[in-house]
Design a protein around this motif. Structure first.
Motif, PDB file in Angstrom:
ATOM      1  N   ARG A 385       0.840  -1.202   0.000  1.00  0.00           N
ATOM      2  CA  ARG A 385       0.000   0.000   0.000  1.00  0.00           C
ATOM      3  C   ARG A 385       0.876   1.253   0.000  1.00  0.00           C
ATOM      4  O   ARG A 385       0.568   2.248  -0.653  1.00  0.00           O
ATOM      5  CB  ARG A 385      -0.925  -0.035   1.212  1.00  0.00           C
ATOM      6  N   TYR A 388       2.177   2.314  -3.466  1.00  0.00           N
ATOM      7  CA  TYR A 388       1.250   3.079  -4.299  1.00  0.00           C
ATOM      8  C   TYR A 388       1.421   4.581  -4.075  1.00  0.00           C
ATOM      9  O   TYR A 388       1.123   5.391  -4.955  1.00  0.00           O
ATOM     10  CB  TYR A 388      -0.191   2.674  -3.994  1.00  0.00           C
ATOM     11  N   VAL A 396       2.165   1.424 -10.493  1.00  0.00           N
ATOM     12  CA  VAL A 396       2.129   0.345  -9.493  1.00  0.00           C
ATOM     13  C   VAL A 396       0.761  -0.332  -9.556  1.00  0.00           C
ATOM     14  O   VAL A 396      -0.277   0.326  -9.474  1.00  0.00           O
ATOM     15  CB  VAL A 396       2.395   0.893  -8.079  1.00  0.00           C
ATOM     16  N   GLY A 397       0.769  -1.634  -9.718  1.00  0.00           N
ATOM     17  CA  GLY A 397      -0.505  -2.352  -9.798  1.00  0.00           C
ATOM     18  C   GLY A 397      -0.297  -3.848  -9.805  1.00  0.00           C
ATOM     19  O   GLY A 397       0.810  -4.345 -10.055  1.00  0.00           O
TER      20      GLY A 397
END
Length: 601
Positions: A385, A388, A396-397
């Protein structure tokens, strides 16, 4: 006044509903040809029109959902997805590609034969999807034009699908419509003798005409698979690993063709020769390059730890996994991956890095970061998290690529074999066997439920259900009887073999301009009614429909696999006509002669 108008309209529809049904069908055909809307939408519109006009009532509409064919097709989609998820198809194809450099022509024959056999027992559309990037690799390895391989791939998969009742959705639909008309169900291998002759004729025609009529050209970069992108990573041999004492060449985890061992780090030095014979030792760092799927598959192995992490970093099998691209503003550009603060601040592990047209190195810790490098990172949900929120990381993914579950491949193979065996021995129906097999592969996690439902082509199922409803509407309107009545005077004196040729020609012409599943639903009841009026056996005519509705070679829109390679290979429409038209004539003539000969005995 309004009620009178409604009554007049109802009376008119009731008196002319047979013709109205044909008009609706004609409008649908025109819509199919111009392709302004998806085929499923057109079919659904046709079914709704019959319903709106009162020709089809709610009971008739809902009756199509009791037809076993769409359920069977959906289950076979899931089984096909399980074979892909467990790496079964990829393993076979990769083995063939690995041999291509030694015997390229034999490798091409083996790959096409593998696609042919796979298409006989699983839906041929996902087979083609999997094979397109593999064919691209094979063309590169053999220095051949990929355009000379993609069209034959589609044709081979079409002919493979004709081999069994479960090879293509068309066969199952024809069988279901025939059963609804009172015919005996088809056995799973009943059509195989005819398909063998058709396939031999088609293979011979491709071998002779292919070099003369197939176009040259390379695969456009737009359609190349991302599976060709290699990541650099390294595997650390664990203290309790069962790999210790075994040559690296014998380890199953390192065998896939899209995985290459670059070097082995031991005691600070690199070993780069005779890597397959080198015996694994605890603490070895095995530097490898692999595509995304193989990289993710290695996360699950208990023989190695993967990648690099800071102190108390997570394992490679941590809960969250993301891709990220290094921004040009990143403060650590030029530094070694092992030295970047990112690893010490967050409980994450970098399990791979890739760079456009270049493999970083010499190993993962010493690879120096550059702008636009892509890294694959795993860690806790909290750590991911925070990634991100990092402005120096772009895109970012979560990765969409899934790892292979090779340890469950035997279950998927046995499940498919059980479907074929149970159906062939008439122990249970194909629908029941397919549903049982689907339950087994879901329970054993050969494929996750979400991914299983995603492997089902909703467009195909909606198209089938809608066309079945259209078929019921045509039958209740009397349109089928009207068409049969018009055809009988022209065919009443025709010999049985001529009827087979006429039915095949009609079906194949319609298949080339509209979808094959629609042809199966519409033409099958017509030929059954025609056979009843002429007093002849309907079975050979239904088999002719079954083959003609699948043997679509002359256009890229008649069959789904043609459409796939049409887009992937950047072909022209005429490329299909040049090779497909003579192939359609040769396969059609052979099929009709075989049907006429075997039913004459």
């Amino acid at each position: 006044m309004i009620e009178q108008s409604i009554d007049v309209a109802r009376a008119f529809i009731g008196e002319h509903q047979a013709v109205i049904g044909l008009v609706i069908l004609g409008i649908m055909f025109v819509a199919f040809i111009f392709e302004r809307f998806p085929a499923a939408v057109i079919a659904l519109f046709g079914a709704c029109t019959f319903l709106f006009l009162g020709i089809l009532d709610s009971d008739g509409l809902l009756s199509v959902f009791s037809n076993p064919a769409p359920i069977t097709i959906g289950a076979m989609f899931v089984l096909s997805g399980a074979l892909l998820r467990t790496g079964t198809i990829d393993a076979i194809a990769s083995t063939i590609v690995a041999r291509a450099t030694r015997r390229p022509k034999l490798a091409i024959v083996e790959l096409m034969l593998g696609a042919f056999i796979a298409s006989a027992f699983m839906n041929n559309t996902p087979v083609v999807l999997v094979m397109i990037p593999i064919i691209a690799r094979l063309a590169e390895a053999t220095n051949m034009s990929v355009k000379r391989l993609l069209i034959p791939l589609s044709y081979v998969c079409i002919m493979g699908g004709m081999m069994t009742l479960i090879g293509t959705s068309t066969n199952l639909i024809v069988d279901a419509v025939a059963r609804d008309s009172g015919m005996e169900p088809f056995d799973i291998f009943e059509i195989t003798p005819y398909a063998i002759m058709a396939a031999l004729a088609g293979a011979g025609a491709l071998a002779i005409l292919g070099p003369l009529l197939l176009p040259e050209g390379k695969l456009p970069s737009l359609y190349r698979s991302n599976e060709g992108t290699d990541f650099l990573t390294e595997l650390i041999v664990l203290e309790d690993s069962d790999a210790i004492g075994r040559p690296y060449g014998e380890l199953a985890a390192l065998r896939p063709s899209r995985l290459k061992v670059q070097s082995i780090k031991r005691d600070g030095s690199f070993i780069k020769t005779n890597l397959r014979e080198e015996v694994a030792m605890a603490g070895d760092h095995v530097v490898i390059s692999a595509n995304m799927t193989e990289l993710l598959s290695l996360r699950r192995t208990r023989q190695f730890e993967m990648g690099i992490a800071g102190r108390n970093g997570p394992s490679a099998n941590a809960e969250a996994l993301v891709e990220a691209t290094i921004a040009p503003t990143h403060p650590s550009l030029g530094r070694r991956l092992a030295d970047i603060p990112f690893l010490s601040r967050l409980r994450v592990r970098i399990i791979g890095i890739t760079r456009h047209r270049q493999l970083p190195g010499p190993d993962l810790p010493n690879a120096r970061m550059r702008a636009a490098d892509r890294v694959l990172v795993t860690g806790s949900q909290d750590a991911i998290r925070r990634m991100y929120e990092n402005p120096n990381l772009l895109g970012v993914g979560q990765t969409r690529t899934r790892e292979f579950r090779r340890d469950r491949a035997p279950i998927a193979i046995l499940a498919l074999a059980a479907v074929v065996t149970l159906a062939a021995l008439n122990i249970v129906s194909i629908a029941v066997a397919a549903i049982l097999a689907m339950g087994i592969i879901l329970a054993t996690r050969c494929i996750d439920a979400e991914e299983a439902w995603g492997s089902i082509d909703g467009n195909v199922l909606i198209l089938i259900f809608a066309m079945l409803a259209v078929g019921v509407g045509l039958e209740r309107a009397g349109s089928v009887d009207l068409v049969v009545a018009q055809m009988v005077p022209f065919l009443e004196n025709a010999p049985p073999w001529a009827l087979i040729f006429v039915v095949y020609l009609l079906s194949v012409l319609m298949t080339e301009i509209i979808t094959n599943n629609a042809v199966a639903v519409i033409v099958t009841p017509i030929v059954i009614g025609l056979a009843a009026q002429l007093g002849t056996d309907p079975r050979p005519l239904v088999i002719a429909v079954m083959f003609a509705a699948s043997a679509s070679f002359a256009t890229p829109i008649g069959y789904q696999t043609n459409t796939l390679v049409y887009a992937a290979g950047n072909y022209r429409f005429t490329d299909f006509i040049k090779i497909g038209l003579p192939l359609t004539l040769i396969v059609g003539f052979t099929t009709c002669c075989t049907i006429a000969f075997l039913f004459a005995e």
